[in-house]
Scaffold this active site. Structure first.
Site: not given
Lengths: 203, 141
Positions: A108-109, A105
């Site tokens: 972000c995550s 990603c």
């Protein structure tokens, strides 16, 4: 400081702020402490890469399931009971002799929580997020994973809208293995794409 | 190679704890809870969080998880403020009160917010002193 023994040392500022927000929201009726505890327990203990491993092992042993999984990941994964936050829109990408897939990603995550649990810390860290798209082959090398030059590497960027899960290739030498046996070969990293499933001899 | 990347040298499938500290689990679950209550769509959160990640990069000496949850908390506070749920001053004020509550609570007793303004009864009794503890001398004129 004669009174040292008679107070409790306050935690650091960030912890106090979390505590502050939680108590304010609870007073407003926006947070249910039981639901909070339930969520914490779920993410600490009950979701994890084993869910994803079951998806993969089923796809390896059941061609009809695999077809459904590749056609509509969300639906096929929900068949096994895995759904929820960050699992709403799942796309499964299949490794083949010609293509290796890896997920990231970049913003972000974003990560498929219901199938893989919460991401490892390196997945959340800037170096992985920025470098895997620039030099995927080099980054995979750093994971100890050498992808043959003849193989294409595809990097998939998970986002708020959808998350990717890699369907790794079934290891050779596992003919006749049951789904339950195969589950143990599926590693978390093999479903992110930074690793491969365990080999049967490694067991 | 940055410090943050060092985790790559470890075995990747070892079980690592999901959260380093209970407050990280609290903060994480708080956002998931508010989302599941229907207060915002998940992509709205991701937008706020990824903007914070961009504007508040890792600091020297921080672990990956330290960075991640520092960013998470900033984004969380922005999120609840933008929804009109709790403002930043309220959080600061309440954090201050919690701090006071800790300071006023004898070690080993539960930390209650009420202790912020009024210390609970405790066994730290003052030894009776049968003499003034302070004297301001009378002036001679």
């Amino acid at each position: 400081m004669a009174h040292d023994h008679n107070h409790t040392a306050p935690p650091n500022e960030i912890e106090l702020r979390v505590k502050a927000l939680e108590s304010l929201l609870t007073e407003k009726g926006l947070i249910d402490p039981d639901a909070m505890n339930e969520l914490i327990d779920t993410y600490e203990h009950r979701v994890g890469p084993r869910n994803g491993a079951k998806v993969v092992a089923k796809a390896w042993t059941d061609p009809a399931y695999k077809a459904r999984l590749l056609a509509d990941g969300t639906q096929a994964i929900a068949e096994l009971g895995y759904s929820g936050v960050q699992g709403e829109d799942m796309v499964v990408v299949e490794n083949t002799p010609d293509v290796h897939n890896v997920t990231v990603c970049t913003l972000c995550s974003c990560y498929p929580w219901p199938t893989l649990g919460l991401p490892p810390s390196w997945y959340k860290a800037a170096p992985y997020r920025s470098r895997v798209v620039i030099d995927p082959r080099g980054v995979l090398e750093e994971f100890g994973l050498t992808i043959a030059e003849s193989k294409e590497i595809r990097v998939w960027d998970s986002s708020a809208e959808l998350r990717y899960l890699v369907l790794p290739e079934r290891p050779e030498g596992t003919d006749g293995w049951s789904e339950e046996q195969l589950v143990d070969l599926v590693t978390r990293d093999s479903m992110i794409g930074t690793g491969l499933p365990l080999q049967p001899t490694a067991k | 190679m940055t410090q943050a990347y060092s985790t790559l040298e470890q075995p990747f499938d070892t079980e690592e704890p999901v959260f380093d500290h209970p407050w990280q689990a609290q903060a994480f679950s708080l956002i998931v809870h508010l989302h599941r209550s229907g207060l915002f769509a998940w992509p709205e959160w991701v937008k706020v969080f990824s903007d914070v990640i961009k504007s508040a990069p890792p600091q020297p000496g921080e672990s990956d998880n330290d960075t991640y949850y520092r960013q998470w908390i900033v984004a969380m506070e922005q999120m609840v403020a933008s929804l009109g749920l709790v403002g930043e001053e309220d959080i600061a004020q309440r954090a201050h009160e919690w701090r006071q509550a800790y300071l006023n609570t004898p070690h080993g007793q539960p930390i209650l917010l009420a202790n912020a303004s009024c210390a609970p009864a405790h066994d730290h009794h003052h030894t009776p002193t049968r003499a003034p503890v302070a004297v301001s001398p009378a002036s001679s004129c």
